[in-house]
Design a protein around this motif. Structure first.
Motif, PDB file in Angstrom:
ATOM      1  N   LEU A 431       0.817  -1.214   0.000  1.00  0.00           N
ATOM      2  CA  LEU A 431       0.000   0.000   0.000  1.00  0.00           C
ATOM      3  C   LEU A 431       0.850   1.263   0.000  1.00  0.00           C
ATOM      4  O   LEU A 431       0.484   2.272  -0.618  1.00  0.00           O
ATOM      5  CB  LEU A 431      -0.951  -0.007   1.193  1.00  0.00           C
ATOM      6  CG  LEU A 431      -2.121  -0.998   1.082  1.00  0.00           C
ATOM      7  CD1 LEU A 431      -2.944  -1.006   2.369  1.00  0.00           C
ATOM      8  CD2 LEU A 431      -3.015  -0.654  -0.102  1.00  0.00           C
ATOM      9  N   GLN A 432       1.992   1.246   0.663  1.00  0.00           N
ATOM     10  CA  GLN A 432       2.872   2.411   0.648  1.00  0.00           C
ATOM     11  C   GLN A 432       3.480   2.609  -0.733  1.00  0.00           C
ATOM     12  O   GLN A 432       3.656   3.753  -1.197  1.00  0.00           O
ATOM     13  CB  GLN A 432       3.979   2.264   1.697  1.00  0.00           C
ATOM     14  CG  GLN A 432       3.512   2.389   3.140  1.00  0.00           C
ATOM     15  CD  GLN A 432       3.115   3.814   3.515  1.00  0.00           C
ATOM     16  OE1 GLN A 432       2.844   4.655   2.667  1.00  0.00           O
ATOM     17  NE2 GLN A 432       3.063   4.075   4.810  1.00  0.00           N
ATOM     18  N   THR A 433       3.816   1.526  -1.407  1.00  0.00           N
ATOM     19  CA  THR A 433       4.309   1.634  -2.787  1.00  0.00           C
ATOM     20  C   THR A 433       3.228   2.191  -3.705  1.00  0.00           C
ATOM     21  O   THR A 433       3.486   3.061  -4.555  1.00  0.00           O
ATOM     22  CB  THR A 433       4.765   0.251  -3.293  1.00  0.00           C
ATOM     23  OG1 THR A 433       5.765  -0.275  -2.416  1.00  0.00           O
ATOM     24  CG2 THR A 433       5.313   0.350  -4.708  1.00  0.00           C
ATOM     25  N   PHE A 434       2.011   1.689  -3.531  1.00  0.00           N
ATOM     26  CA  PHE A 434       0.862   2.202  -4.269  1.00  0.00           C
ATOM     27  C   PHE A 434       0.694   3.703  -4.036  1.00  0.00           C
ATOM     28  O   PHE A 434       0.496   4.490  -4.980  1.00  0.00           O
ATOM     29  CB  PHE A 434      -0.377   1.433  -3.811  1.00  0.00           C
ATOM     30  CG  PHE A 434      -1.689   2.017  -4.233  1.00  0.00           C
ATOM     31  CD1 PHE A 434      -2.118   1.941  -5.555  1.00  0.00           C
ATOM     32  CD2 PHE A 434      -2.516   2.632  -3.308  1.00  0.00           C
ATOM     33  CE1 PHE A 434      -3.339   2.459  -5.935  1.00  0.00           C
ATOM     34  CE2 PHE A 434      -3.737   3.156  -3.678  1.00  0.00           C
ATOM     35  CZ  PHE A 434      -4.144   3.077  -5.003  1.00  0.00           C
ATOM     36  N   SER A 435       0.821   4.138  -2.793  1.00  0.00           N
ATOM     37  CA  SER A 435       0.684   5.552  -2.453  1.00  0.00           C
ATOM     38  C   SER A 435       1.802   6.384  -3.071  1.00  0.00           C
ATOM     39  O   SER A 435       1.566   7.487  -3.580  1.00  0.00           O
ATOM     40  CB  SER A 435       0.680   5.723  -0.921  1.00  0.00           C
ATOM     41  OG  SER A 435       0.564   7.081  -0.562  1.00  0.00           O
ATOM     42  N   LEU A 436       3.030   5.862  -3.066  1.00  0.00           N
ATOM     43  CA  LEU A 436       4.168   6.602  -3.621  1.00  0.00           C
ATOM     44  C   LEU A 436       4.028   6.794  -5.127  1.00  0.00           C
ATOM     45  O   LEU A 436       4.290   7.891  -5.653  1.00  0.00           O
ATOM     46  CB  LEU A 436       5.467   5.857  -3.300  1.00  0.00           C
ATOM     47  CG  LEU A 436       6.757   6.488  -3.851  1.00  0.00           C
ATOM     48  CD1 LEU A 436       6.952   7.894  -3.287  1.00  0.00           C
ATOM     49  CD2 LEU A 436       7.960   5.606  -3.532  1.00  0.00           C
ATOM     50  N   VAL A 437       3.616   5.753  -5.829  1.00  0.00           N
ATOM     51  CA  VAL A 437       3.420   5.861  -7.280  1.00  0.00           C
ATOM     52  C   VAL A 437       2.364   6.914  -7.597  1.00  0.00           C
ATOM     53  O   VAL A 437       2.528   7.750  -8.503  1.00  0.00           O
ATOM     54  CB  VAL A 437       3.029   4.495  -7.876  1.00  0.00           C
ATOM     55  CG1 VAL A 437       2.613   4.648  -9.332  1.00  0.00           C
ATOM     56  CG2 VAL A 437       4.177   3.513  -7.752  1.00  0.00           C
ATOM     57  N   CYS A 438       1.268   6.908  -6.847  1.00  0.00           N
ATOM     58  CA  CYS A 438       0.203   7.894  -7.064  1.00  0.00           C
ATOM     59  C   CYS A 438       0.686   9.308  -6.739  1.00  0.00           C
ATOM     60  O   CYS A 438       0.267  10.282  -7.380  1.00  0.00           O
ATOM     61  CB  CYS A 438      -1.015   7.545  -6.219  1.00  0.00           C
ATOM     62  SG  CYS A 438      -1.850   6.018  -6.736  1.00  0.00           S
ATOM     63  N   LEU A 439       1.578   9.440  -5.755  1.00  0.00           N
ATOM     64  CA  LEU A 439       2.141  10.753  -5.422  1.00  0.00           C
ATOM     65  C   LEU A 439       2.951  11.294  -6.600  1.00  0.00           C
ATOM     66  O   LEU A 439       2.853  12.484  -6.940  1.00  0.00           O
ATOM     67  CB  LEU A 439       3.017  10.648  -4.178  1.00  0.00           C
ATOM     68  CG  LEU A 439       3.819  11.909  -3.811  1.00  0.00           C
ATOM     69  CD1 LEU A 439       2.891  13.093  -3.543  1.00  0.00           C
ATOM     70  CD2 LEU A 439       4.715  11.632  -2.614  1.00  0.00           C
ATOM     71  N   LEU A 440       3.757  10.442  -7.226  1.00  0.00           N
ATOM     72  CA  LEU A 440       4.550  10.878  -8.373  1.00  0.00           C
ATOM     73  C   LEU A 440       3.653  11.335  -9.526  1.00  0.00           C
ATOM     74  O   LEU A 440       3.921  12.351 -10.174  1.00  0.00           O
ATOM     75  CB  LEU A 440       5.471   9.745  -8.830  1.00  0.00           C
ATOM     76  CG  LEU A 440       6.547   9.316  -7.830  1.00  0.00           C
ATOM     77  CD1 LEU A 440       7.328   8.124  -8.361  1.00  0.00           C
ATOM     78  CD2 LEU A 440       7.496  10.474  -7.518  1.00  0.00           C
ATOM     79  N   VAL A 441       2.573  10.588  -9.768  1.00  0.00           N
ATOM     80  CA  VAL A 441       1.626  10.979 -10.815  1.00  0.00           C
ATOM     81  C   VAL A 441       1.002  12.334 -10.489  1.00  0.00           C
ATOM     82  O   VAL A 441       0.843  13.200 -11.357  1.00  0.00           O
ATOM     83  CB  VAL A 441       0.535   9.904 -10.979  1.00  0.00           C
ATOM     84  CG1 VAL A 441      -0.557  10.387 -11.940  1.00  0.00           C
ATOM     85  CG2 VAL A 441       1.136   8.611 -11.486  1.00  0.00           C
ATOM     86  N   THR A 442       0.645  12.539  -9.231  1.00  0.00           N
ATOM     87  CA  THR A 442       0.058  13.805  -8.806  1.00  0.00           C
ATOM     88  C   THR A 442       1.012  14.963  -9.027  1.00  0.00           C
ATOM     89  O   THR A 442       0.611  16.044  -9.490  1.00  0.00           O
ATOM     90  CB  THR A 442      -0.339  13.733  -7.322  1.00  0.00           C
ATOM     91  OG1 THR A 442      -1.344  12.731  -7.160  1.00  0.00           O
ATOM     92  CG2 THR A 442      -0.880  15.065  -6.832  1.00  0.00           C
TER      93      THR A 442
END
Length: 459
Positions: A431-442
């Motif tokens: 879930l933290q990896t999922f969150s980090l990837v979404c942060l980069l997209v943002t």
């Protein structure tokens, strides 16, 4: 300060005033609310977004955001009751859930973003509505005078007309009285999305070819191409997530069955429906116009004829956004009015209601503070829209600002607390990896959208 002071309250008043007769929503009303919230201004820009990203990255990004949105809604729906998602204490708003699970500082952060997002979405809907009203007038002009005639009209008058309508619609007391409006708005969204999809498909058949390329619309240089691609991602990000209003929708559901189960089923159905329309509108629009894809596929005049269908589609957009504006404004109204009422409990202006009966309308209670505040709110959104009438750029900025903090970070962190997931466990790492990837997209979407907004303002 209003947000910060309200967060000082020890607990939510949801369970203290749990009138189950008010919470009568079903899975169908829930789906209508979600579709009203999701299919709106965003769907009209998806052909343009697909054009910026190309034939591979465009459709893939639409599918990825659909998956991300469902994961986000799945995690967040379990936060409606705490600590147990079925029998725990109700959290009737996003801020209540964040405050209970993550504490006051996170709640202040959430509230600041959430209510600024509500306000910003209202501004975007004013812009979109004025574009659609102007498009109706231009469509009739093109039909009578020919497609080479300028037929240019301003936006200001249409924004003011929409503002007057919203002042009247703001007399709706609260979110629980909006099911009928959401049903009408959802039907309108199906109508104009279907028309956009059908017109795009017909244009492809007429052209006899599928336009576009894998790389998307070419740009003068690599930097400009990246800005446009990032802005396209921001528009897609705006089109999907509804986390900022998910718990408010869930609070309208009756139980049993458990509210989180109903919300998960409704989310699955609504996201499947919207993804189908998004893919069709985005892909057919790009296939029809290629590098010339307009920013708004209905009001950008990729289609001129049959003019009456274009008029009808834009009228459906207007009717939908009347409901969509209220969908995002009512939670803001409820929050601020509750805070003022608690701050001035002895004020008659704030707390006194007057019974009002009008011919042909059901009787309702009028509050002077509510009337003044909601009127000022609507006027302010229209005023800002008049100053910044930039459709795609505004959508991109809003999408980028909302996406990671409200749709990813806070739901993930609350899920850790709810399920008592420890650091560095397998689920925590995933879930933290999922969150980090979404942060980069943002981050890249925000950069591109801000650059686009600045360029549009300077040009």
């Amino acid at each position: 300060m209003a947000v910060e002071n309200n967060l000082e309250l020890a607990k939510s008043s949801c369970d203290e005033d749990d009138d189950t007769s008010i919470r009568t929503g079903t899975i169908w009303s829930c789906i209508a609310h979600i579709i009203t919230a999701v299919i709106g201004a965003g769907v009209l820009s998806l052909a343009w977004s697909t054009a910026q990203l190309g034939w591979i990255a465009g459709p893939v990004s639409l599918l990825c955001f659909a998956v991300v949105t469902y994961i986000s809604s799945y995690l967040l729906s379990d936060c409606y009751r705490s600590p147990d998602p079925v029998t725990g204490k109700r959290n009737c708003s996003y801020i209540d859930a964040v405050r209970l699970n993550l504490g006051r500082k996170h709640a202040w952060f959430c509230g600041s973003l959430q209510y600024s997002s509500f306000y910003g979405t209202g501004i975007a809907y004013v812009i979109t509505t004025s574009n659609s009203l102007r498009a109706i007038q231009r469509s009739n002009c093109y039909h009578k005078e020919g497609h080479q005639v300028p037929c240019e009209y301003g936006n200001t008058l249409y924004m003011m007309i929409f503002g007057v309508v919203q002042i009247v619609m703001s007399l709706i007391p609260d979110f629980h009285n909006m099911a009928w409006l959401s049903v009408v708005a959802a039907l309108m969204s199906f109508s104009y999305a279907s028309i956009g999809m059908a017109l795009g498909f017909a244009k492809v058949i007429e052209n006899g070819e599928i336009k576009g390329s894998i790389r998307g619309v070419p740009a003068e240089n690599l930097a400009q191409k990246l800005w446009l691609a990032f802005q396209g991602l921001g528009d897609v990000a705006f089109a999907y997530p509804y986390s900022i209003i998910l718990l408010e929708i869930q609070d309208t559901l009756k139980s049993p069955p458990a509210e989180n189960q109903t919300m998960k089923k409704a989310s699955m159905s609504a996201i499947f429906i919207t993804t189908f329309f998004y893919l069709c509108c985005g892909c057919f629009g790009y296939a029809a116009f290629g590098n010339d894809t307009p920013g708004n596929i209905i009001s950008g005049f990729g289609f001129y004829e049959p003019y009456w269908i274009v008029d009808f589609a834009n009228a459906c957009v207007v009717l939908h956004l009347i409901g969509g504006y209220q969908m995002y404004s009512q939670p803001f109204f409820a929050f601020f009015e509750k805070w003022i009422s608690e701050k001035f409990p002895d004020s008659g202006f704030v707390n006194k209601f007057y019974a009002l009966e009008l011919p042909l309308f059901p009787s309702f209670k009028l509050n002077l503070f509510r009337l003044c505040f909601r009127t000022a709110y609507v006027i302010s959104t229209c005023g800002i829209a008049i100053v910044f009438p930039y459709f795609n750029e505004v959508l991109g900025v809003l999408g980028a600002l909302n996406f990671w903090p409200l749709a990813i970070y806070l739901p993930v962190e609350m899920y850790f607390v709810q399920k008592k997931i420890g650091a560095w466990t397998r689920k925590w790492i995933v879930l933290q990896t999922f969150s980090l990837v979404c942060l980069l997209v943002t981050m890249v979407a925000l950069i591109g959208s801000v650059e686009g907004l600045i360029s549009a303002k300077l040009s």
